[in-house]
Design an enzyme around this catalytic site. Structure first.
Site, PDB file in Angstrom:
ATOM      1  N   GLN A   1      43.759  58.060  30.030  1.00 31.18           N
ATOM      2  CA  GLN A   1      43.477  59.459  29.715  1.00 31.18           C
ATOM      3  C   GLN A   1      44.629  60.074  28.923  1.00 31.18           C
ATOM      4  OE1 GLN A   1      40.541  60.851  30.287  1.00 31.18           O
ATOM      5  NE2 GLN A   1      41.063  62.904  29.600  1.00 31.18           N
TER       6      GLN A   1
ATOM      7  N   LYS B   1      34.548  61.166  35.148  1.00 33.20           N
ATOM      8  CA  LYS B   1      34.208  59.841  34.618  1.00 33.20           C
ATOM      9  C   LYS B   1      33.972  58.856  35.770  1.00 33.20           C
ATOM     10  CE  LYS B   1      36.739  60.703  30.341  1.00 33.20           C
ATOM     11  NZ  LYS B   1      37.929  60.516  29.507  1.00 33.20           N
TER      12      LYS B   1
ATOM     13  N   ASP C   1      37.056  53.516  25.001  1.00 39.74           N
ATOM     14  CA  ASP C   1      37.255  54.812  24.331  1.00 39.74           C
ATOM     15  C   ASP C   1      37.063  54.678  22.820  1.00 39.74           C
ATOM     16  OD1 ASP C   1      37.698  57.184  25.688  1.00 39.74           O
ATOM     17  OD2 ASP C   1      39.788  56.715  26.151  1.00 39.74           O
TER      18      ASP C   1
HETATM   19  N1  GUN Z   1      41.543  63.265  26.450  1.00 36.39           N
HETATM   20  C1  GUN Z   1      40.605  64.112  25.943  1.00 36.39           C
HETATM   21  N2  GUN Z   1      39.505  63.431  25.571  1.00 36.39           N
HETATM   22  C2  GUN Z   1      39.746  62.131  25.855  1.00 36.39           C
HETATM   23  C3  GUN Z   1      38.973  60.940  25.715  1.00 36.39           C
HETATM   24  O1  GUN Z   1      37.840  60.918  25.229  1.00 36.39           O
HETATM   25  N3  GUN Z   1      39.570  59.809  26.140  1.00 36.39           N
HETATM   26  C4  GUN Z   1      40.813  59.779  26.653  1.00 36.39           C
HETATM   27  N4  GUN Z   1      41.313  58.612  27.029  1.00 36.39           N
HETATM   28  N5  GUN Z   1      41.554  60.860  26.796  1.00 36.39           N
HETATM   29  C5  GUN Z   1      41.015  62.035  26.406  1.00 36.39           C
END
Ligand code: GUN
Length: 291
Positions: free
Chosen positions: A96, A52, A119
């Site tokens: 995350q 990311k 998110d």
């Molecule tokens: N863990 C797995 N997928 C995601 C996501 O899209 N966002 C976040 N914050 N954690 C994740």
């Protein structure tokens, strides 16, 4: 049969975003800045977060990685989130998941300012989505909508069957596909682990979105000729012929399902690459503070 390439669509989205960032810089506007909070040292989470951050750099965004120890208390993590909520340089941020067991994920999700919730997991974001108000859409459903749009796949009046009712994929997907817009206007059936006669339902689908989390769950006998199939699953299976020792498969038995499809998204190279593109789109939206 046509392959829906998440790589192609996400590359297009990222290059459009990069152009937009150039234009922002030229007019002296605020350059989008995403922060990612990583708690502990889970390998998969580290990989996702690094991807990311790298994607931000590639499109010209600012990025900040906040690394915190697995032992951090819930209170201290909530304080870190409050700092990010108040930091004017940061337009959007993610925490995350999963978090260590002693931390309440829902509490953390709700502590993120809805204005910075790129998110799209905050109840305010999800509520706005349900009401069809402008909001941050969760990355995976947003990515799928953009794939359907890119390939001009017709959705109006079609029967869309979603398999799986998770908060971050199946449930929001079913809502988006029923909206009075494009892509949308589908008749939607949301199926799940307690659904009876699943194959009878999936065989009626014009669009099938498979997010059940079971390797190669969807087989050819469950699919109508000419359907569009979107595979959200991702599973590692051992494969001695690969240098890494594994390969990735989805929730769809691709080799037997693909010949029946009008369109199908593969794994890897389908939905996966779209999720980061969605996060970047949300961050750009966050700068405008209108979500
Ligand atoms: N863990 C797995 N997928 C995601 C996501 O899209 N966002 C976040 N914050 N954690 C994740």
């Amino acid at each position: 049969m046509k392959i829906i390439s998440g790589i192609e669509v996400s590359d297009k989205i990222k290059s459009d975003i990069a152009l937009e960032v150039e234009a922002i810089k030229l007019r002296g506007g605020k350059v989008p800045h995403l922060a990612a909070v990583l708690v502990g040292n889970d390998g998969a989470s580290q990989t996702y977060v690094n991807a990311k951050v790298k994607a931000c750099e590639k499109v010209g965004f600012g990025s900040t990685l906040v690394e915190l120890p697995a032992t951090i208390s819930e209170t201290d993590l909530l304080n870190e989130i409050e700092k990010l909520n108040n930091n004017k340089e940061i337009d959007g941020f993610i925490v995350q998941l999963p978090l260590p067991k002693h931390i309440n994920e829902q509490k953390v999700t709700e502590a993120i300012s809805p204005l910075k919730d790129v998110d799209g997991f905050h109840p305010v974001s999800l509520g706005k989505m349900v009401l069809n108000l402008p909001s941050f859409l969760p990355a995976t459903p947003y990515g799928i909508v953009e794939m359907l749009r890119h390939y001009n796949i017709s959705t109006e009046g079609k029967h869309c069957v979603v398999i799986g009712r998770s908060n971050i994929v199946g449930s929001p997907m079913s809502i988006l596909m029923a909206r009075n817009t494009y892509p949308g206007n589908c008749t939607v059936t949301l199926t799940h682990s307690k659904t009876q006669n699943l194959a009878e339902i999936t065989k009626q689908a014009d669009i099938l979105i498979v997010a059940i989390g079971k390797p190669e769950f969807l087989t050819a006998n469950m699919v109508k000729e000419g359907a569009t199939v979107i595979d959200v699953g991702i599973h590692r299976i051992e494969d001695a012929t690969k240098k890494s020792g594994f390969r990735l498969i989805g929730d769809v038995k691709f080799d037997e399902v693909a010949p029946k499809c009008a369109f199908i998204s593969p794994v890897p190279g389908g939905v996966g690459p779209m999720t980061i593109a969605s996060l970047l789109k949300n961050t750009l939206l966050a700068v405008r503070r209108d979500a």
